[in-house]
Design a protein around this motif. Structure first.
Motif, PDB file in Angstrom:
ATOM      1  N   UNK A 131      13.876  -4.621  11.680  1.00 34.53           N
ATOM      2  CA  UNK A 131      13.796  -6.099  10.982  1.00 34.53           C
ATOM      3  C   UNK A 131      11.957  -5.748  10.289  1.00 34.53           C
ATOM      4  N   UNK A 132      12.236  -4.908  11.687  1.00 37.53           N
ATOM      5  CA  UNK A 132       9.431  -5.884  12.222  1.00 37.53           C
ATOM      6  C   UNK A 132       9.452  -3.917  11.483  1.00 37.53           C
ATOM      7  N   UNK A 133       9.606  -2.673  10.906  1.00 37.34           N
ATOM      8  CA  UNK A 133       9.506  -1.758  10.635  1.00 37.34           C
ATOM      9  C   UNK A 133       9.779  -1.929   8.999  1.00 37.34           C
ATOM     10  N   UNK A 134      10.777  -2.859   8.895  1.00 33.36           N
ATOM     11  CA  UNK A 134      11.345  -2.746   7.255  1.00 33.36           C
ATOM     12  C   UNK A 134       9.877  -3.296   7.003  1.00 33.36           C
ATOM     13  N   UNK A 135       9.763  -4.967   7.229  1.00 30.36           N
ATOM     14  CA  UNK A 135       8.741  -5.428   7.034  1.00 30.36           C
ATOM     15  C   UNK A 135       7.535  -5.159   6.721  1.00 30.36           C
ATOM     16  N   UNK A 136       6.706  -3.737   8.118  1.00 28.12           N
ATOM     17  CA  UNK A 136       5.853  -3.420   7.792  1.00 28.12           C
ATOM     18  C   UNK A 136       5.605  -2.440   6.565  1.00 28.12           C
ATOM     19  N   UNK A 137       6.820  -2.348   6.637  1.00 25.48           N
ATOM     20  CA  UNK A 137       6.549  -1.317   4.959  1.00 25.48           C
ATOM     21  C   UNK A 137       6.819  -1.455   3.759  1.00 25.48           C
ATOM     22  N   UNK A 138       7.259  -3.251   3.298  1.00 26.46           N
ATOM     23  CA  UNK A 138       7.288  -4.644   2.028  1.00 26.46           C
ATOM     24  C   UNK A 138       5.901  -4.409   1.722  1.00 26.46           C
ATOM     25  N   UNK A 139       5.121  -4.955   3.213  1.00 27.59           N
ATOM     26  CA  UNK A 139       3.491  -4.971   2.882  1.00 27.59           C
ATOM     27  C   UNK A 139       2.734  -4.045   2.533  1.00 27.59           C
ATOM     28  N   UNK A 140       3.629  -3.068   2.783  1.00 21.88           N
ATOM     29  CA  UNK A 140       1.926  -1.730   2.668  1.00 21.88           C
ATOM     30  C   UNK A 140       2.865  -1.405   1.355  1.00 21.88           C
ATOM     31  N   UNK A 141       4.178  -2.212   1.319  1.00 17.36           N
ATOM     32  CA  UNK A 141       4.626  -1.119  -0.166  1.00 17.36           C
ATOM     33  C   UNK A 141       3.965  -2.239  -1.783  1.00 17.36           C
ATOM     34  N   UNK A 142       3.936  -3.935  -0.592  1.00 18.11           N
ATOM     35  CA  UNK A 142       3.582  -4.917  -1.462  1.00 18.11           C
ATOM     36  C   UNK A 142       1.997  -4.629  -2.150  1.00 18.11           C
ATOM     37  N   UNK A 143       0.698  -3.942  -1.086  1.00 19.39           N
ATOM     38  CA  UNK A 143      -1.080  -4.718  -0.879  1.00 19.39           C
ATOM     39  C   UNK A 143      -1.131  -2.835  -1.226  1.00 19.39           C
ATOM     40  N   UNK A 144      -1.118  -1.644  -0.651  1.00 12.17           N
ATOM     41  CA  UNK A 144      -0.934  -0.796  -0.193  1.00 12.17           C
ATOM     42  C   UNK A 144      -1.555  -0.131  -2.295  1.00 12.17           C
ATOM     43  N   UNK A 145      -2.371   0.674  -2.783  1.00 10.09           N
ATOM     44  CA  UNK A 145      -2.663   1.789  -3.718  1.00 10.09           C
ATOM     45  C   UNK A 145      -2.841   2.932  -3.397  1.00 10.09           C
ATOM     46  N   UNK A 146      -2.420   3.846  -4.354  1.00  8.38           N
ATOM     47  CA  UNK A 146      -2.534   5.477  -4.509  1.00  8.38           C
ATOM     48  C   UNK A 146      -4.129   5.421  -4.664  1.00  8.38           C
ATOM     49  N   UNK A 147      -4.346   6.766  -3.799  1.00 13.15           N
ATOM     50  CA  UNK A 147      -5.799   7.213  -4.193  1.00 13.15           C
ATOM     51  C   UNK A 147      -6.297   7.532  -4.602  1.00 13.15           C
ATOM     52  N   UNK A 148      -5.594   8.353  -5.476  1.00 15.38           N
ATOM     53  CA  UNK A 148      -5.640   8.666  -7.346  1.00 15.38           C
ATOM     54  C   UNK A 148      -5.219   8.352  -8.399  1.00 15.38           C
ATOM     55  N   UNK A 149      -4.334   7.326  -8.369  1.00 17.71           N
ATOM     56  CA  UNK A 149      -3.753   6.471  -9.441  1.00 17.71           C
ATOM     57  C   UNK A 149      -4.033   5.165  -9.386  1.00 17.71           C
ATOM     58  N   UNK A 150      -4.418   4.675  -8.275  1.00 12.48           N
ATOM     59  CA  UNK A 150      -5.240   3.455  -8.029  1.00 12.48           C
ATOM     60  C   UNK A 150      -3.673   2.535  -8.458  1.00 12.48           C
ATOM     61  N   UNK A 151      -2.755   2.698  -8.006  1.00 13.99           N
ATOM     62  CA  UNK A 151      -1.590   2.124  -9.073  1.00 13.99           C
ATOM     63  C   UNK A 151      -0.971   1.643  -7.077  1.00 13.99           C
ATOM     64  N   UNK A 152       0.417   0.396  -7.245  1.00 12.73           N
ATOM     65  CA  UNK A 152       1.323   0.266  -6.505  1.00 12.73           C
ATOM     66  C   UNK A 152       1.846   1.812  -6.225  1.00 12.73           C
ATOM     67  N   UNK A 153       2.133   2.092  -5.149  1.00 13.53           N
ATOM     68  CA  UNK A 153       3.233   2.790  -4.435  1.00 13.53           C
ATOM     69  C   UNK A 153       5.107   2.470  -5.793  1.00 13.53           C
ATOM     70  N   UNK A 154       5.247   1.528  -5.757  1.00 11.43           N
ATOM     71  CA  UNK A 154       6.430   1.034  -6.321  1.00 11.43           C
ATOM     72  C   UNK A 154       5.968   1.010  -7.257  1.00 11.43           C
ATOM     73  N   UNK A 155       4.834   1.076  -8.211  1.00 12.64           N
ATOM     74  CA  UNK A 155       4.461   0.957  -9.723  1.00 12.64           C
ATOM     75  C   UNK A 155       4.743   2.512 -10.235  1.00 12.64           C
ATOM     76  N   UNK A 156       4.902   3.931  -8.781  1.00 13.16           N
ATOM     77  CA  UNK A 156       4.723   5.122  -9.032  1.00 13.16           C
ATOM     78  C   UNK A 156       5.853   5.901  -9.752  1.00 13.16           C
TER      79      UNK A 156
END
Length: 324
Positions: A131-156
């Motif tokens: 549960x803790x691991x997946x909460x960490x991943x969910x936060x990353x997916x919601x906030x992190x951006x790709x270094x080239x496209x600038x898109x969130x990873x779930x937008x790619x």
């Protein structure tokens, strides 16, 4: 002059949308072949008719359903996670691989090879309950951006492939992810991104343990790899978990070769599909010489085996779901 009422106009628009199940695919032979296959296997009057219970479609994730360059997105997550861990506790930096991760130095990490990558993944993927691991991943997916496209990873995610998954399900198929990516990682976003529920996500997994901690039943991720869902591991896991040979198999690299080979070797109608990354302007063009998603055998042998080679530049009018 002809005037259309708004209800009629909306009806025509919606009818046109329904008429084209793959609007982000150009009108090429690839699109026509996919639609023809689906129509044949779902038409009860066709000699190629397949009952709904046998309409199984399996797809790789990295490079097939979403991007994978310059490195696998799960590794980017691991590096980001370790950087935060190392900021809080620098004593965690105990090796060259972890030093490279703390500095975000992917070149140095690559020099360490597979062992270095596994060390970073182990440092960030184990010792946590699921549960803790997946909460960490969910936060990353919601906030992190790709270094080239600038898109969130779930937008790619690839819009044409998202449409294909939806189209197949609309026609009675059950769609699965079968990927070398981590099963607990992919399950975080698979349903929202692709409409694929967690129980239809097949991937690599670490060993896990069960214990009651402070009165709470807990499953914890361990460092050891339990199963690598890549290459020959893919058909093995499909057989083990699904229990049926799919009639559609899709991937983008030679890591998917065995899965597609096994899928298309069955009796009756079969469709093998390879996404060939040919678009250097909207995405990244790569195949045989790439360190990620290497595609040689599939390009050479696929056409002779009857597989459909999807040319991303030619066949897709749109690439990412998050960008026009």
């Amino acid at each position: 002059m002809l005037r259309l009422s708004l209800p009629l106009l909306f009806s025509l628009i919606f009818s046109a949308a329904r008429a084209d199940p793959l609007p982000s695919w150009n009108d090429t032979d690839s699109k026509a072949r996919i639609i023809s296959f689906v129509e044949n296997v779902t038409d009860a009057a066709s000699d190629d008719y397949v009952t709904p219970s046998d309409r199984i479609a399996v797809f790789d994730n990295d490079g097939t359903l979403w991007g994978e360059q310059p490195v696998y997105f799960q590794l980017i997550y691991a590096v980001d996670a370790f950087q935060k861990m190392a900021q809080d506790d620098p004593s965690l930096i105990t090796s060259d691989a972890l030093k490279a991760a703390a500095e975000g130095d992917y070149s140095a990490l690559a020099e360490g090879g597979k062992e270095a990558v596994i060390e970073v993944l182990g440092a960030t993927h184990s010792g946590l309950n699921v549960d803790d691991f997946q909460a960490s991943v969910a936060n990353w997916v919601a906030t992190a951006s790709h270094p080239v496209t600038g898109l969130r990873y779930d937008q790619m995610t690839y819009q044409p492939m998202v449409e294909l998954l939806r189209y197949l399900r609309d026609e009675g198929f059950k769609t699965y992810i079968v990927s070398g990516g981590g099963i607990h990682f992919m399950r975080v976003f698979a349903e929202a991104a692709y409409g694929i529920p967690t129980e239809q996500v097949i991937g690599t997994y670490t060993e896990t343990s069960y214990e009651v901690i402070d009165g709470v039943p807990t499953i914890t991720k361990q460092p050891a790899i339990g199963f690598v869902d890549d290459k020959e591991g893919k058909p093995i896991n499909i057989d083990r978990i699904i229990g049926k040979r799919p009639i559609i198999g899709g991937g983008n690299s030679d890591g998917d070769y065995a899965m597609i080979e096994w899928t298309t070797a069955g009796a009756g109608p079969r469709l093998g599909l390879i996404v060939h990354h040919t678009d250097g302007e909207r995405e990244v063009a790569y195949d045989c010489d790439s360190h990620i998603g290497r595609l040689c055998d599939g390009l050479e042998n696929g056409p002779n085996l009857g597989w459909l080679i999807v040319d991303m530049a030619r066949d897709w009018s749109r690439i990412y779901t998050g960008a026009q």
